[in-house]
Design an enzyme around this catalytic site. Structure first.
Site, PDB file in Angstrom:
ATOM      1  CE  LYS A 179      16.435  24.579 -20.659  1.00 48.97           C
ATOM      2  NZ  LYS A 179      17.287  23.465 -21.177  1.00 48.97           N
ATOM      3  N   GLY A 232      19.098  20.215 -11.529  1.00 48.12           N
ATOM      4  CA  GLY A 232      20.359  20.296 -12.244  1.00 48.12           C
ATOM      5  C   GLY A 232      21.487  20.686 -11.321  1.00 48.12           C
ATOM      6  CB  SER A 233      24.860  21.943 -12.068  1.00 50.16           C
ATOM      7  OG  SER A 233      24.655  23.230 -12.638  1.00 50.16           O
ATOM      8  CD  GLU A 254      17.180  17.114  -6.630  1.00 49.23           C
ATOM      9  OE1 GLU A 254      18.292  17.213  -6.051  1.00 49.23           O
ATOM     10  OE2 GLU A 254      16.969  16.358  -7.573  1.00 49.23           O
ATOM     11  CG  LEU A 255      20.108  23.125  -6.734  1.00 50.08           C
ATOM     12  CD1 LEU A 255      20.705  24.371  -6.120  1.00 50.08           C
ATOM     13  CD2 LEU A 255      19.694  23.357  -8.176  1.00 50.08           C
ATOM     14  N   GLY A 256      22.720  19.680  -6.808  1.00 51.22           N
ATOM     15  CA  GLY A 256      23.688  18.606  -6.722  1.00 51.22           C
ATOM     16  C   GLY A 256      23.746  17.946  -5.355  1.00 51.22           C
ATOM     17  CB  CYS A 288      21.519  14.647  -7.630  1.00 58.63           C
ATOM     18  SG  CYS A 288      19.812  14.104  -7.370  1.00 58.63           S
ATOM     19  CD  GLU A 382      26.753  16.232  -7.947  1.00 59.43           C
ATOM     20  OE1 GLU A 382      25.740  15.505  -7.922  1.00 59.43           O
ATOM     21  OE2 GLU A 382      26.714  17.442  -8.231  1.00 59.43           O
ATOM     22  CB  VAL A 383      32.848  12.270  -8.980  1.00 61.38           C
ATOM     23  CG1 VAL A 383      33.500  11.621 -10.206  1.00 61.38           C
ATOM     24  CG2 VAL A 383      33.895  12.550  -7.909  1.00 61.38           C
ATOM     25  CG  PHE A 384      26.916  13.771 -12.003  1.00 63.37           C
ATOM     26  CD1 PHE A 384      26.135  13.873 -10.871  1.00 63.37           C
ATOM     27  CD2 PHE A 384      26.298  13.708 -13.239  1.00 63.37           C
ATOM     28  CE1 PHE A 384      24.745  13.907 -10.965  1.00 63.37           C
ATOM     29  CE2 PHE A 384      24.914  13.733 -13.343  1.00 63.37           C
ATOM     30  CZ  PHE A 384      24.143  13.840 -12.200  1.00 63.37           C
TER      31      PHE A 384
END
Length: 487
Positions: A179, A232-233, A254-256, A288, A382-384
């Protein structure tokens, strides 16, 4: 398709599930963030599409797992060759759909090729152990596929962050339902479907269904999905982990990240500023692994800030399709609003803009902030986005304390003139990855990759480490004849 045709010819307004078909969820317009132009339409899945795809994948998976290992490996290799052949076409999608400048698109395709080649070696690797056993019996431990693997991916590196799960999962005999994010359904999913279709992957083994939260939940909750690989987040990762945990379902999360680049007083400051510029601003900071906190010892802080700001001011921001740009647009208005909110809130309580701080539409200038403290939003969150907050510390000990002052634990980097000093400092940093005399955005297909704390559940992608993620152990014993029993 002839070798002279350089287009993948992805059918419009469809999803990929046992071939190209109309999705029950309808369609979505795929737009270019740089211009707002509509690029194509893609199928949009609904939860019913997810259920149907999982059921078809469950039927197709056993035959795929039973394929001789060299045949599975050959399909992965063909997919790699096809990606090479259609490199320009795929790069165009990464640029137009995802806002990637040419260097980022090339970097991502190279990484995707590495993942495909590494995955192609997995089917023929040893997959078991011969165990001690009494005479007359044979005892082995062997790795077997999980079954159907669900993969949920983000928009920032859509091709590579999908393939690093899809490729090894397929190679090891699983079926996959992918997805991709609605911002990048083509580069993050439909391109992959087309590559594997052309490579000869059997029908039903891979399904690509662009969707949103409801479709993600349907995939996570489906009883016939054995595992969820999610990138993702952290907020969404916590929800997935909770839902999967209730079902006793495996996850790779696997996150921020809110990653520290530490600059010690003995560092080469020009090299450090170059690393800081790349680590903070590559792909507009939408990574990330980006260097989100520059932690600099006070003896060299002013000079580092000057060098970093000068480099930031020289970067070219514009439409990546023009070719002569260093930074493209942020992905959408919501991301722009987030970056503006965090920068403005930090400036309101004392941070100083040394470079950037402005935007033209979705094009946000690379921004350097001085006077940042640990209480400011740009430090804590986390600004991203393309923002480099600089925090000044007294010495190495305070640098470590400030670097560890975060719930995240993905990656850190240390700039120092004494490599052994950096390696010793790495022992004190609570991250899954540390790079000495490099920046934070560094990964390849042949290493274990994963974070700690709010950055993930410690899952490890990469080469043989993928065996741990996408297979499970089965103990098998075979006796020459049944043993006697006392009753």
């Amino acid at each position: 398709m002839t070798s002279t045709d350089q287009r993948l010819r992805i059918p419009a307004a469809t999803v990929f599930s046992d071939g190209w078909r109309t999705a029950a969820g309808g369609t979505l317009e795929v737009t270019a963030p740089a211009t707002g132009a509509v690029l194509t339409t893609a199928g949009r899945a609904n939860p019913g599409d997810i259920d149907a795809a999982v059921r078809r994948a469950q039927v197709a998976q056993p035959a795929w797992a039973a394929r001789p290992a060299p045949e599975r490996a050959a399909i992965l290799r063909r997919a790699a060759h096809l990606l090479t052949e259609h490199r320009a076409d795929v790069a165009g999608w990464l640029t137009r759909e995802g806002g990637a400048v040419a260097a980022k698109a090339g970097f991502e395709i190279d990484s995707a090729l590495d993942e495909l080649w590494a995955a192609s070696a997995l089917p023929t690797q040893p997959y078991g152990e011969l165990l001690a056993t009494p005479a007359g019996a044979h005892s082995v431990a062997r790795r077997i596929p999980l079954g159907v693997v669900g993969v949920i991916t983000p928009w920032n590196f859509p091709l590579i962050l999908a393939l690093r799960a899809v490729a090894p999962a397929l190679a090891l005999g699983n079926a996959v339902v992918l997805k991709p994010d609605l911002n990048t359904p083509v580069a993050g999913g439909l391109v992959i479907a087309r590559l594997f279709e052309l490579a000869g992957l059997p029908a039903g083994v891979l399904h690509v269904l662009p969707g949103d939260a409801d479709e993600g939940a349907a995939l996570v909750d489906h009883p016939d999905v054995a595992m969820i690989a999610f990138t993702g987040s952290t907020a969404v990762g916590r929800v997935i982990g909770e839902r999967a945990g209730r079902a006793l379902k495996r996850t790779a999360l696997e996150l921020g990240g809110n990653n520290a680049l530490i600059v010690l007083e003995d560092a080469d400051l020009d090299a450090a500023a170059a690393a800081g510029t790349f680590g903070a601003f590559f792909h507009q900071g939408q990574i990330c692994m980006a260097a989100g906190r520059h932690i600099v010892v006070e003896a060299v802080a002013d000079e580092y800030l000057d060098r970093l700001a000068r480099r930031a001011d020289k970067l070219r921001v514009g439409d990546p399709a023009d070719g002569d740009t260093d930074l493209g647009p942020l992905i959408n208005r919501a991301q722009l609003d987030r970056v503006r909110r965090l920068v403005d809130a930090s400036v309101a309580v004392g941070a100083t803009v040394r470079a950037g701080g402005s935007h033209d539409g979705l094009f946000y200038r690379p921004t350097v902030l001085a006077g940042v403290t640990t209480a400011m939003p740009v430090f804590a969150e986390e600004v991203f986005g393309p923002v480099a907050p600089v925090v000044v510390v007294r010495d190495e000990d305070e640098a470590v304390a400030v670097a560890n002052d975060t719930p995240y634990g993905l990656v850190a980097a240390v700039q120092t003139g004494v490599p052994a000093r950096g390696a010793a400092l790495a022992d004190r940093l609570r991250t899954g990855i540390v790079h000495v005399n490099d920046q934070t955005i560094y990964d390849d297909a042949y290493v274990p990759f994963g974070g700690r704390g709010a950055s993930g559940d410690g899952s490890r992608f990469g080469a043989t480490h993928s065996q741990d993620e996408f297979t499970q152990w089965q103990w098998l014993t075979v006796r020459d004849s049944p043993p006697p029993y006392p009753f």
